[in-house]
Structures are given as C-alpha cells and as structure tokens.
Design an enzyme around this catalytic site. Structure first.
Site, PDB file in Angstrom:
ATOM      1  N   LYS A   1       0.850  -1.196   0.000  1.00  0.00           N
ATOM      2  CA  LYS A   1       0.000   0.000   0.000  1.00  0.00           C
ATOM      3  C   LYS A   1       0.883   1.242   0.000  1.00  0.00           C
ATOM      4  O   LYS A   1       1.925   1.266   0.678  1.00  0.00           O
ATOM      5  CB  LYS A   1      -0.916  -0.030   1.234  1.00  0.00           C
ATOM      6  CG  LYS A   1      -1.960   1.078   1.277  1.00  0.00           C
ATOM      7  CD  LYS A   1      -2.872   0.926   2.498  1.00  0.00           C
ATOM      8  CE  LYS A   1      -3.932   2.010   2.577  1.00  0.00           C
ATOM      9  NZ  LYS A   1      -4.824   1.833   3.743  1.00  0.00           N
TER      10      LYS A   1
ATOM     11  N   SER B   1      -9.761   1.963   2.848  1.00  0.00           N
ATOM     12  CA  SER B   1      -8.844   2.678   1.977  1.00  0.00           C
ATOM     13  C   SER B   1      -7.832   1.766   1.284  1.00  0.00           C
ATOM     14  O   SER B   1      -7.203   2.197   0.324  1.00  0.00           O
ATOM     15  CB  SER B   1      -8.103   3.746   2.773  1.00  0.00           C
ATOM     16  OG  SER B   1      -7.305   3.147   3.779  1.00  0.00           O
TER      17      SER B   1
ATOM     18  N   SER C   1     -10.009  -0.397   7.094  1.00  0.00           N
ATOM     19  CA  SER C   1      -9.445  -0.298   5.744  1.00  0.00           C
ATOM     20  C   SER C   1      -8.756  -1.538   5.189  1.00  0.00           C
ATOM     21  O   SER C   1      -8.410  -1.551   4.014  1.00  0.00           O
ATOM     22  CB  SER C   1      -8.470   0.871   5.679  1.00  0.00           C
ATOM     23  OG  SER C   1      -9.197   2.045   5.496  1.00  0.00           O
TER      24      SER C   1
HETATM   25  N1  GLN Z   1     -13.082   4.390   6.095  1.00  0.00           N
HETATM   26  C1  GLN Z   1     -12.502   4.826   7.322  1.00  0.00           C
HETATM   27  C2  GLN Z   1     -12.058   6.257   7.193  1.00  0.00           C
HETATM   28  O1  GLN Z   1     -12.312   6.833   6.206  1.00  0.00           O
HETATM   29  C3  GLN Z   1     -11.364   3.934   7.688  1.00  0.00           C
HETATM   30  C4  GLN Z   1     -10.103   4.272   7.004  1.00  0.00           C
HETATM   31  C5  GLN Z   1      -8.966   3.382   7.422  1.00  0.00           C
HETATM   32  O2  GLN Z   1      -9.142   2.360   8.083  1.00  0.00           O
HETATM   33  N2  GLN Z   1      -7.785   3.802   7.039  1.00  0.00           N
HETATM   34  O3  GLN Z   1     -11.476   6.813   8.068  1.00  0.00           O
END
Ligand code: GLN
Length: 454
Positions: A58, A134, A158
C-alpha cells in the site's frame, strides 16, 4: 518454476488488467526483475514459504528509493524515500519481491478508493463497483491475481472492508503486534498494518513475517510471536462463538445476514457453539472514531507543509502563503474535511465536549469487548452491512460513506484483532465478508476459526 517466472507472470497480468482495475500507482518493474534473477541464483528457498513471492505494498508505507505518495498530490514527487518501513524490511529479509505500490484513498481516508488523487480503483468482480477502501488497491490487486500477497493498513476497517468487497482474506492485527515504523501516520492510536491474501494459510505466513517487536516504534508490543501456521491444524470443536445482536440488526442487508447465518451453521456442524451477545456501545463507535481519528490526523498531517516533504506551491510569494498554498493545492477535499474537523475538536473550549468525550466512549467500547471475551473465544458477524456499492453512489454523501464502517470501527477502537474472509456472494455476484474478531494478541484463534470454515 523460477522467481523470474513468477515475477514475469505478475507483470504480465498487471499489464493486461490494471488499465481497468487501477490497483497500482507505481510499478517497481526493473528492480523487481533484477531481484528475481538474483534470487534465482540462490539454491535455498524451499524452506521459506515467502521466498520469491510477488508482493504489493500500500502506498502509505515508505519504500527506500521507490516513490511513496499516499495517493496524494502533496507527495506526488516523493520519489526517493530514504528508508524502508519495518514491515518492508522484514519482508525483504524473507526475499519477497516488491512489485509496486498500491492505490488507496488519500492518506487512508475513505471507504471506496474514490478519494485517491490518481484514479479510483475498481472492483475486479464487477468494475462498476468500488473495491472498498482505503486499502482498495491492496485488496483488488490480490483479487485480480496481479500479486499473490499485499500489505494494507487498517485504522477503521481499511483492510477488512476492501477484503470483504473483493472476496479476499484480510487481517487487522492487534494494535501493537506489527510495527508502524515507516507507515505514514493517519491516526496513530488506531493504525495497524496487516496482510491481504487469497487464503487463510497464506495470510498466516505473511503475518508471521511482519509481526514482532520493533524498537523503532514505541507502541510496538514486546511479546513472543506465536506460530500462526500451527494454529491452522487445530479444529474448532468446543469453540465458543459470540454473535453481537448489533451486528445483525436492521441496516444489515438480508443477504449479508443470511450468508453469516449460513457460516454459523457450518461452525455448528464442526462442533462449535454460538450465542447472541451484545456490544451495547457500538452504536456510538462511528461518531467517536471520526472525532478521534480526525483529531489525530490534524496533528499528524501538520508535517506536510511544502518544506519537509513533497510538493511546494509555486504560487506563493511569502512564507505563510507557501505553507497555505502548498496545503490547499496538495490535499484533496476529504483530507481537508478531516483536518478541519480534527482541528475544531481539539480547539480550546471544545476539547472536553468532543475529544475527551469520544475517548470515554472508546473506553466503554473496549470494555464491551472485554466483557464478551470473558465467556467466548471469538466474535463473529458480517464485515460490512452491504456488499460493494457502485462507483459514485456515496461519493457526495460523506455520512453514508462513514456509516459503511459501522461494523469494523469498534474493533480498532478496542485495539483487538479482526479478520474478514469470504463467506458467499450476493445475488449480484459480489463477495460477502465474514468478520472474525479475537482477543488481544490472539490472532491464532482467529486463524484457527477461519481455516476451519475455509
Ligand atoms: N473508512 C474509514 C475512514 O475513512 C477507515 C479508514 C482506514 O481504516 N484507514 O477513516
């Protein structure tokens, strides 16, 4: 088969499908092919399950000499990081081959990958749908067979949410099990790096390689890392499963609920038992999470000022404008929304009402989990309320986008480990994820539970 063959197959696949999937931001082709030929000269490798395996990382984990953008314009020119994240170093020692850097929501803020400043990754099962986020690029790349393994990060779901949407296995380890050194911080008290793979067994091998104490991360736990593969061999007879009623109530799509109940049936047949329990404070998790994570983000992202890293605005004529313009031009809308929310929540006069209150809610949520774990070995439920949604469907409505994380966020607030693994398909042919949550540092029981089902 040689490592060069494996790596060549990986790039062949990427060149064939990534125009549609858009899982990668940067490829590492020349260096990866060179490393593969080096590895092919070594005879020993048979005993190491990770030897020569093509890996995607990532793009919020720094990779020495390999561009690291966090999918943000503010890091568009960060071409030459000086060091590797600890996880990357550990995997280099195992002789995996880094194929490239994977697309994500900008600074890991998002649930659909539509917040990437490069391109929106698509769901390989149906490219009209989002892959989740994400770590959408990390999940899509594995699902589309562009790489065997990938690394994602999970602050509020995420890893697990995109794993569910893309039909792969993703684990968020216990907070502190995997070093965060070299992971670009979003919300430091919640962020964890974890493995995304096709199978549970692969997942255990990848976690084995990245887990363990790191003196470079003061929140890294000093514990003995168990043998995760050994856990796969045990059965689930007598396993006590808790199913939170909050995870199956309205808001959860009927076909998701059905798939989870089917999975529970499988566990019954395997000799496990399950009972309904309650995590009464989980209804407050999303609100608490967005306050806490945005507060931490507003502090963490202060370092992106056009001086220390990345892109500096060319339109500034004095120093203050240079900071302001670099940030206004470099950050996308969602990142700015979080910085503003976090700055507001931490302002004097509001701190007690918002930040402190959210911290108290966090403690209540943690206590909910601890209470359930006094009587049960694992908690099982859906990973997400629905299967993947359509590209564009929620992009203008941040609140419904945030609500998609309702079943994953409590796990981060409590610091416990959680996995998503495939447990069926919707009538539209989209994967459904089963979430298995364990006690602190008890990834072994999660692997054992997941392997029995798979
Ligand atoms: N969707 C969540 C956010 O927007 C989680 C993001 C994540 O776990 N990095 O914060």
């Amino acid at each position: 088969i040689t490592v060069s063959d494996l790596v060549a197959a990986s790039y062949e696949r990427i060149h064939a499908v990534d125009d549609q999937v858009k899982a990668f931001i940067t490829l590492n082709e020349e260096a990866a092919r060179a490393k593969a030929s080096e590895l092919d000269k070594q005879v020993d490798g048979a005993s190491n399950p990770l030897f020569g395996i093509p890996l995607g990382v990532k793009d919020n984990m720094v990779t020495k000499g390999l561009r690291t953008t966090c999918a943000s314009q503010i890091l568009d020119n960060f071409n030459d990081p000086l060091y590797n994240a600890t996880v990357v170093d550990k995997l280099e020692e195992e002789n995996t081959v880094t194929i490239g850097k994977l697309n994500m929501d900008e600074f890991a803020m998002g649930s659909s990958n539509e917040n990437s400043s490069y391109a929106a990754t698509r769901n390989p099962w149906n490219t009209d749908y989002v892959p989740g986020g994400s770590s959408g690029g990390s999940a899509a790349a594995v699902a589309a067979r562009e790489v065997f393994f990938s690394l994602g990060s999970d602050t509020g779901g995420s890893i697990r949410q995109p794993a569910a949407f893309c039909g792969v296995v993703g684990l968020k380890p216990t907070y502190g099990l995997v070093s965060r050194f070299g992971l670009v911080a979003f919300a430091s008290s919640l962020d964890q790096i974890g493995p995304i793979t096709k199978s549970v067994e692969d997942n255990a091998h990848l976690l084995q390689a990245i887990a363990g104490h790191d003196p470079m991360d003061s929140t890294s736990a000093n514990i003995e890392v168990p043998d995760y593969s050994a856990a796969l061999k045990q059965d689930v007879k007598g396993l006590r499963i808790a199913v939170p009623k909050e995870y199956l109530q309205e808001g959860v799509a009927p076909e998701v609920k059905e798939a989870v109940l089917q999975a529970l049936k499988v566990y019954e047949d395997l000799g496990a038992t399950w009972e309904e329990v309650s995590l009464p404070h989980s209804q407050y998790a999303v609100a608490a999470y967005y306050l806490l994570s945005s507060s931490e983000a507003s502090a963490n992202l202060a370092r992106f000022d056009g001086v220390r890293y990345g892109v500096r605005s060319e339109n500034a004529t004095n120093m203050l404008d240079m900071f302001k313009l670099s940030r206004s031009e470099g950050f996308g809308d969602e990142v700015k929304r979080r910085i503003m929310l976090g700055t507001f929540a931490l302002s004097s006069g509001y701190y007690d009402a918002y930040y402190k209150k959210a911290q108290k809610v966090r403690t209540l949520i943690k206590n909910d989990f601890e209470k359930v774990f006094e009587d049960y070995d694992v908690i099982v439920g859906p990973t997400t309320p629905t299967p993947a949604f359509k590209v564009g469907e929620k992009v203008d409505d941040p609140l419904t986008m945030y609500a998609n994380d309702i079943l994953t966020i409590p796990v981060n607030l409590a610091g416990v480990p959680g996995m998503s693994l495939p447990c069926g398909f919707s009538s539209d042919g989209l994967p459904i994820g089963l979430q298995i949550i364990g006690k602190h540092f008890d990834e072994s029981t999660i692997y054992r539970t997941a392997y029995a089902f798979e």
